[in-house]
Design an enzyme around this catalytic site. Structure first.
Site, PDB file in Angstrom:
ATOM      1  N   ASP A 168       0.821  -1.209   0.000  1.00 38.60           N
ATOM      2  CA  ASP A 168       0.000   0.000   0.000  1.00 38.60           C
ATOM      3  C   ASP A 168       0.854   1.257   0.000  1.00 38.60           C
ATOM      4  O   ASP A 168       1.768   1.388   0.812  1.00 38.60           O
ATOM      5  CB  ASP A 168      -0.874   0.025   1.273  1.00 38.60           C
ATOM      6  CG  ASP A 168      -1.937  -1.061   1.267  1.00 38.60           C
ATOM      7  OD1 ASP A 168      -2.432  -1.386   0.185  1.00 38.60           O
ATOM      8  OD2 ASP A 168      -2.264  -1.573   2.361  1.00 38.60           O
ATOM      9  N   HIS A 180      -1.979   0.145  -3.490  1.00 37.88           N
ATOM     10  CA  HIS A 180      -3.234   0.838  -3.238  1.00 37.88           C
ATOM     11  C   HIS A 180      -2.924   2.277  -2.836  1.00 37.88           C
ATOM     12  O   HIS A 180      -2.021   2.533  -2.037  1.00 37.88           O
ATOM     13  CB  HIS A 180      -4.012   0.136  -2.120  1.00 37.88           C
ATOM     14  CG  HIS A 180      -5.111   0.983  -1.574  1.00 37.88           C
ATOM     15  ND1 HIS A 180      -6.242   1.287  -2.300  1.00 37.88           N
ATOM     16  CD2 HIS A 180      -5.238   1.641  -0.396  1.00 37.88           C
ATOM     17  CE1 HIS A 180      -7.016   2.081  -1.580  1.00 37.88           C
ATOM     18  NE2 HIS A 180      -6.421   2.312  -0.430  1.00 37.88           N
ATOM     19  N   CYS A 208     -11.082   1.782  -0.264  1.00 35.88           N
ATOM     20  CA  CYS A 208     -10.082   1.743   0.810  1.00 35.88           C
ATOM     21  C   CYS A 208     -10.375   0.544   1.703  1.00 35.88           C
ATOM     22  O   CYS A 208     -11.299  -0.226   1.427  1.00 35.88           O
ATOM     23  CB  CYS A 208     -10.107   3.050   1.604  1.00 35.88           C
ATOM     24  SG  CYS A 208      -8.562   3.383   2.488  1.00 35.88           S
ATOM     25  N   HIS A 221     -15.511   5.635   3.335  1.00 36.55           N
ATOM     26  CA  HIS A 221     -15.395   6.641   4.397  1.00 36.55           C
ATOM     27  C   HIS A 221     -16.760   7.093   4.889  1.00 36.55           C
ATOM     28  O   HIS A 221     -16.859   7.874   5.823  1.00 36.55           O
ATOM     29  CB  HIS A 221     -14.573   7.828   3.906  1.00 36.55           C
ATOM     30  CG  HIS A 221     -13.183   7.418   3.530  1.00 36.55           C
ATOM     31  ND1 HIS A 221     -12.847   7.061   2.246  1.00 36.55           N
ATOM     32  CD2 HIS A 221     -12.074   7.233   4.275  1.00 36.55           C
ATOM     33  CE1 HIS A 221     -11.580   6.706   2.222  1.00 36.55           C
ATOM     34  NE2 HIS A 221     -11.085   6.796   3.436  1.00 36.55           N
TER      35      HIS A 221
HETATM   36  N1  GLN Z   1      -4.518  -2.384   3.437  1.00 42.77           N
HETATM   37  C1  GLN Z   1      -4.993  -1.256   4.195  1.00 42.77           C
HETATM   38  C2  GLN Z   1      -6.379  -1.541   4.732  1.00 42.77           C
HETATM   39  O1  GLN Z   1      -7.145  -2.133   4.076  1.00 42.77           O
HETATM   40  C3  GLN Z   1      -5.014  -0.013   3.358  1.00 42.77           C
HETATM   41  C4  GLN Z   1      -5.546   1.161   4.121  1.00 42.77           C
HETATM   42  C5  GLN Z   1      -5.331   2.495   3.456  1.00 42.77           C
HETATM   43  O2  GLN Z   1      -5.182   2.602   2.285  1.00 42.77           O
HETATM   44  N2  GLN Z   1      -5.329   3.550   4.200  1.00 42.77           N
HETATM   45  O3  GLN Z   1      -6.722  -1.122   5.818  1.00 42.77           O
HETATM   46 ZN    ZN Z   2      -6.948   3.540   1.093  1.00 45.65          ZN
END
Ligand code: GLN
Ligand code: ZN
Length: 786
Positions: free
Chosen positions: A631, A673, A758, A726
């Site tokens: 990430d 990500h 996310c 979110h």
């Molecule tokens: N792998 C993390 C999660 O799923 C990624 C979180 C993020 O991008 N802030 O919590």
């Molecule tokens: Zn994220």
């Protein structure tokens, strides 16, 4: 919070008729607002969940503000206007937007009959409602704080829609000498705003500058009437590269701050310019008529005598103490720079004696106080300063007791204790070659991965974490306290992993995750398992609204003493034939969300972290994990504000990621990500990361990413998020299918991934299951259309 209107016609004493003291000798730009025990977060969460009523919520936030004001007075900020009023229910940009009535049409119902927006309306804008997604949220300059993006149109009814600033000031008089109201300034507010949906093409939020300034003028008059001697306008946009040339910015400054300063009924104005230097814009700022001007002198250079032309009528506020790091200032260096600034101010005809000592930026980015930390090593503690300690530093500098050292000395207290330098780490980093950061060509990898993984078109997956239910948190806490032994803890985590794997199989997802139950936080978890970091007990800082993080302190050379995630990932993989993604946090994000050493270039630190993660990635591969996600949600966030610094940043950040991920075979698929990545800004960098698949935030920045994703622009796998996690809102299957259809118009189905935008850690299971069912259902529908 009271929201009753006060009559607009009341006559206020003019600033000329009331003798106003200059700013006191020391004052910070801002102070943490969450409370040393995260009182704000706790009160909000209780209120939102219905556990406390409105009155109890108001009482708790009132107590927090009283305690904060008392604390600041005790630290020496006891004069009128010495303490900045830093309280905000959610976000200072939202506060400013509401103050002037920037409420998008889609939220018209939150405006009350009297034209104001109450606390529930504010929370609706911030968090969304059953009908409306919330305002978009994005990073505040290059920090880990997020603000809500105001949406404005040509017909937005601009008016004083919130009296919060006035109410807070009145309240502060009950608690003591009275704080200094702080408002995001009009220019920054509009530069950060976006045109609301449906605004005519070519509409620019700045088109409304004059109207917005008119409402600020009214607000300033009301604050003067309430007795505020000073008001602070934060104009950090001046320190960041904007789409505007400096000369255009200078004109806009005159049209905004200049016009406000020309009003008769107003408090004195302090304009701050945190987050960087403003260079040649200084003369224009000094000419606006504001009585005080703040400069970030940690990132910015000391102004030259020529740039100080006009300082004779302005009180300078010198941001000499770094407000966003946790390192104790080397006070003799700061004192020497202050002395040099005094000399230049005198040379420019100004009053050197009136210079105020301040922080570079608001202290909202650092924890409240070091006093409560009991487990940090003493040698490290001796080199640290949190908000309260930084206030002590500016007070000390201002009282003139520090003997100046060399102006080019270290800015923070040097750290020399064990772990700061580890020879083996330095030798390994020095031996790295270009080949260590290269993989096979993408086409070769894609084919190898297609064969190894056998995934369908539009593969579905999640970003990593699953909801962190009470039992998981409780098990982690008990393990930390020692009341749950290692065996019991490992079993609790395995039970959770098994549950999450079974759920994902039931939902029909293609690429599974273990759910990250063992992680308190995606950076802290790695910080705790790598050498070179220290962890605080109470060092919370606000990320957005009620969300707080506890950044670790990266003080030394980083290395990995033992595998970190391999056991969890292989356990998860043992439960299912579907591929399980290994899950790591990337080097840039580890840096961005920690407090990082300032005694060597960031790139050197990033390379050390990259190499430590490389060991983990190759160990995962060796253990049979075929997909590893690294990430980098913070890639955009650390991007320097000035374009001239971009190339260097992108060079070391990309290199550290590639060091972490280039140790694997072609058939091993590397994902990354990114959240809130203004995709178009970093598309070149994302490309350079050379990850096989990139998932990105996009549900909340509606379509902007697809625009950037014109056909052929991005050659590898991509997963634009289709569910805004979110917000508690559950997206419908049809809504997701629509997003997939528009994405498929620009990305071919073999490269298009379907995922939330996310991790799901902060969501509940009810909305997670419902949303993921819709996601899988929508994917099946769209696959069938192909
Ligand atoms: N792998 C993390 C999660 O799923 C990624 C979180 C993020 O991008 N802030 O919590
Ligand atoms: Zn994220």
């Amino acid at each position: 919070q009271t929201t009753q209107t006060t009559p607009t016609t009341a006559t206020a004493p003019t600033s000329a008729s009331v003798p106003v003291a200059p700013l006191p000798a020391a004052t910070p730009v801002g102070y943490p607002r969450i409370g040393p025990d995260r009182e704000l977060k706790k009160a909000e969460e209780a209120y939102w969940a219905g556990r406390i009523d409105r009155a109890e919520f108001a009482a708790r936030t009132r107590d927090l503000r009283r305690a904060t004001r008392e604390r600041l007075a005790a630290l020496g900020l006891d004069a009128a206007a010495a303490a900045p009023e830093s309280f905000s229910l959610y976000d200072q940009v939202l506060d400013a937007a509401l103050a002037v009535g920037i409420v998008p049409d889609r939220f018209a119902s939150v405006v009350g009959a009297d034209g104001t927006v109450d606390d529930d309306g504010l929370f609706a804008l911030a968090r969304g409602t059953a009908e409306q997604p919330p305002l978009e949220m994005t990073k505040w300059f290059d920090t880990n704080y997020h603000y809500l993006v105001p949406e404005i149109g040509p017909d937005t009814d601009l008016h004083l829609a919130s009296h919060r600033a006035i109410d807070l000031f009145r309240e502060s008089l009950e608690d003591g000498a009275g704080t200094r109201p702080v408002l995001v300034g009009p220019l920054t507010l509009l530069l950060l705003a976006k045109a609301q949906d449906g605004a005519p093409a070519g509409f620019d939020p700045l088109d409304r500058l004059d109207d917005v300034v008119g409402v600020y003028a009214e607000l300033l008059a009301r604050l003067a009437e309430a007795g505020a001697p000073w008001v602070q306008l934060d104009e950090p946009a001046l320190a960041a590269d904007q789409r505007l040339a400096p000369s255009a910015l200078a004109d806009l400054l005159q049209r905004s701050v200049g016009r406000l300063a020309a009003a008769a009924e107003r408090p004195r104005l302090l304009v701050t310019t945190p987050y960087g230097g403003i260079g040649d814009l200084l003369p224009a700022l000094l000419a606006t008529g504001a009585e005080a001007v703040h400069l970030d002198l940690t990132r910015g250079e000391l102004p030259t005598t020529a740039q100080l032309a006009g300082v004779d009528t302005v009180q300078l506020v010198a941001g000499l103490v770094e407000g966003r790091s946790v390192w104790r200032s080397e006070l003799p260096t700061a004192a020497a720079r202050l002395a040099e600034l005094r000399r230049r101010v005198t040379e420019a005809g100004g009053e050197a004696g009136e210079i105020v000592v301040s922080t570079s930026v608001s202290l909202q980015h650092v924890p409240h106080t070091l006093e409560r930390e009991s487990s940090l090593p003493a040698e490290l503690t001796a080199t640290l300063a949190f908000a309260d300690e930084k206030i002590a530093e500016i007070v000390t500098l201002a009282d003139g007791s520090v003997e100046p050292g060399a102006a080019d000395g270290p800015r923070s207290v040097p750290r020399t204790f064990e772990g700061v330098r580890v020879d083996s780490v330095r030798e390994r980093a020095a031996a790295v070659t270009a080949a260590d950061a290269e993989r096979e060509e993408y086409a070769v990898r894609a084919e190898a991965q297609r064969r190894a993984l056998g995934l369908p078109d539009l593969p579905t997956t999640t970003i990593g974490s699953f909801p962190q239910v009470g039992e998981v948190r409780a098990a982690r806490a008990a393990h930390r306290r020692g009341t749950l032994d290692d065996t019991g803890y490992v079993q609790a985590m395995k039970d959770e992993i098994a549950r999450v794997i079974a759920l994902q199989e039931d939902l029909g997802l293609d690429v599974l995750v273990h759910g990250e139950p063992e992680r308190n936080d995606m950076v802290q978890y790695f910080a705790e398992n790598l050498e070179g970091f220290a962890t605080t007990e109470h060092g919370w800082v606000q990320s957005y609204g009620s969300r707080c993080t506890r950044p670790s302190i990266l003080f030394g050379d980083v290395h990995r003493p033992a595998p970190i995630t391999v056991d969890w990932a292989t356990y998860a993989q043992s439960l299912t034939p579907r591929p399980v993604k290994g899950m790591l946090t990337g080097p840039v994000t580890i840096l961005a969300w920690s407090f990082v050493r300032d005694d060597q270039p960031l790139g050197d630190t990033a390379a050390q972290v990259g190499l430590a993660l490389r060991d983990e990635v190759t160990d995962l591969e060796a253990a049979g994990i075929r997909i590893v996600q690294v990430d980098e949600p913070a890639l955009r966030e650390l991007l320097p504000l000035r374009e001239s610094d971009h190339a260097d940043y992108l060079d070391w950040s990309v290199r550290s990621f590639r060091l972490a991920t280039s140790g694997v075979e072609a058939a091993t698929q590397i994902h990354t990500h990114l959240c809130y990545s203004e995709f178009n800004v970093v598309v070149g960098a994302i490309d350079a990361l050379d990850a096989d698949v990139t998932s990105i935030e996009s549900a909340r920045s509606r379509g902007e990413i697809l625009e950037a994703l014109e056909p052929g622009a991005f050659p590898r796998g991509i997963g634009p998020g289709v569910w805004d996690i979110h917000s508690p809102r559950v997206p419908g299957a049809e809504e997701i299918a629509e997003q997939l259809r528009s994405a498929r118009a620009v990305v071919d189905a073999g490269r298009l991934w379907v995922n939330p935008d996310c991790g799901l850690k902060t969501r509940g299971y009810a909305e997670t299951e419902a949303s993921l069912r819709h996601l899988v259902q929508a994917t099946r529908e769209v696959r069938a259309e192909a």
